[in-house]
Structure formats: C-alpha cells, structure tokens
Design an enzyme around this catalytic site. Structure first.
Site, PDB file in Angstrom:
ATOM      1  N   ARG A   1      -5.880   6.117 -22.232  1.00 28.04           N
ATOM      2  CA  ARG A   1      -6.094   6.644 -20.986  1.00 28.04           C
ATOM      3  C   ARG A   1      -5.056   6.317 -19.817  1.00 28.04           C
ATOM      4  O   ARG A   1      -4.679   7.288 -19.204  1.00 28.04           O
ATOM      5  CB  ARG A   1      -7.476   5.849 -20.367  1.00 28.04           C
TER       6      ARG A   1
ATOM      7  N   SER B   1     -15.984   2.132 -20.989  1.00 29.35           N
ATOM      8  CA  SER B   1     -17.205   1.856 -21.407  1.00 29.35           C
ATOM      9  C   SER B   1     -17.671   0.581 -20.329  1.00 29.35           C
ATOM     10  O   SER B   1     -18.779   0.470 -19.965  1.00 29.35           O
ATOM     11  CB  SER B   1     -17.227   1.093 -22.610  1.00 29.35           C
TER      12      SER B   1
END
Length: 161
Positions: A90, A128
């Site tokens: 990311r 998450s």
C-alpha cells in the site's frame, strides 16, 4: 504448474486484499491464500472464521485455494510446490517491511521469489487494523470490505465480543 502463495493474517479480509487476490491469480495457475496466525497480534476472528470469510469473498476467482498455516513461510511455500510469494503493498512503510521479509526469504532459499503487487489507489489507506478500529466505533465500512465481512464486524462489535 505455477503456484503462488499469498500469505497473511487477513483479520479481517478487506476489499484491498480481494483486489490483490484477483490480480495475483492472473499471474499464476493456482493462487494459494495462506491464512496465518500472527503471534504478535490478538485476532478478532478465529482462523476458521477468517478462512470462511475469505472463501465466500473469493468464490468468483476460479484458481484460488484457501489454506491455513502456522509454519515458517518458506517451508509452507515449498510444501505447496511453489517458489512464488505474492504480497500486496500500500505505502512506502509496507515496502520497507515487506522488502526485509523478502530478503529473509531469499536468504533462507534462493529459489523462492517474492512478487509485489501495488494496491489499487482506492484501497491504499485500507488495512485490517484500520477496519477493526473503524468497526469498533461504528464507522462506515461500505466499499472497504466484502458485505459478509461488514455484517460479521457489525455483529462482533454490537454484541461486545
């Protein structure tokens, strides 16, 4: 047959993960999603719950297998007759961490390669950990996780588990 292994704790699986699974599955004949336990983290969902959430979320990808592991990643990759680890990235911070892990893998077995797939921009902020925190405080999860995961998160936090 080219087999790729995409490891992670996936607690919970996000749409960013699903994007990496979809794209990674196009690079190999079979993609094994290896759900692992992380001894440094306290999981929100059990291993079985995470596996089921992933299975339901990737049923549209024909060449995917979902499995569990608690062994050293290189040993697991070899046990699956694979030499390819697929990881999603990311941000720069992900790269530094994953680069170090890839070098450890290479140190342990020169035949194992790590392939990095950059996230889709629309998921670049999704993790998450961030999803768990957002769910805990009743934040908007639409578009960030599969619908079933959203429901399970809402149930988990509304029941105080």
């Amino acid at each position: 047959m080219r087999i790729g292994v995409c490891p992670g704790s996936f607690d919970p699986v996000t749409n960013g993960h699903i994007d990496i699974f979809e794209r990674g599955s196009k690079l190999v004949d079979k993609l094994v999603i290896a759900v692992s336990s992380n001894p440094n983290k306290h999981s929100l969902f059990t291993m079985e719950e995470r596996v089921q959430l992933i299975k339901n979320s990737v049923s549209h990808i024909p060449n995917v297998e979902i499995d569990c592991t608690s062994e050293l990643l290189n040993d697991y990759v070899k046990s699956k007759d694979s030499r390819i680890i697929i990881r999603g990235l990311r941000a720069l911070s992900d790269f530094e961490y994953e680069f170090q892990r890839a070098l450890f893998s290479k140190y342990l077995d020169d035949d194992i390669e790590t392939v990095f797939i950059m996230t889709n921009n629309k998921y670049s902020f999704v993790s998450s950990t961030g999803i768990r925190e957002l769910a805990k405080f009743g934040g908007k999860l639409d578009g960030l996780v599969p619908d079933e995961v959203k429901t399970k998160l809402e149930e988990r936090f509304s029941s105080g588990k």
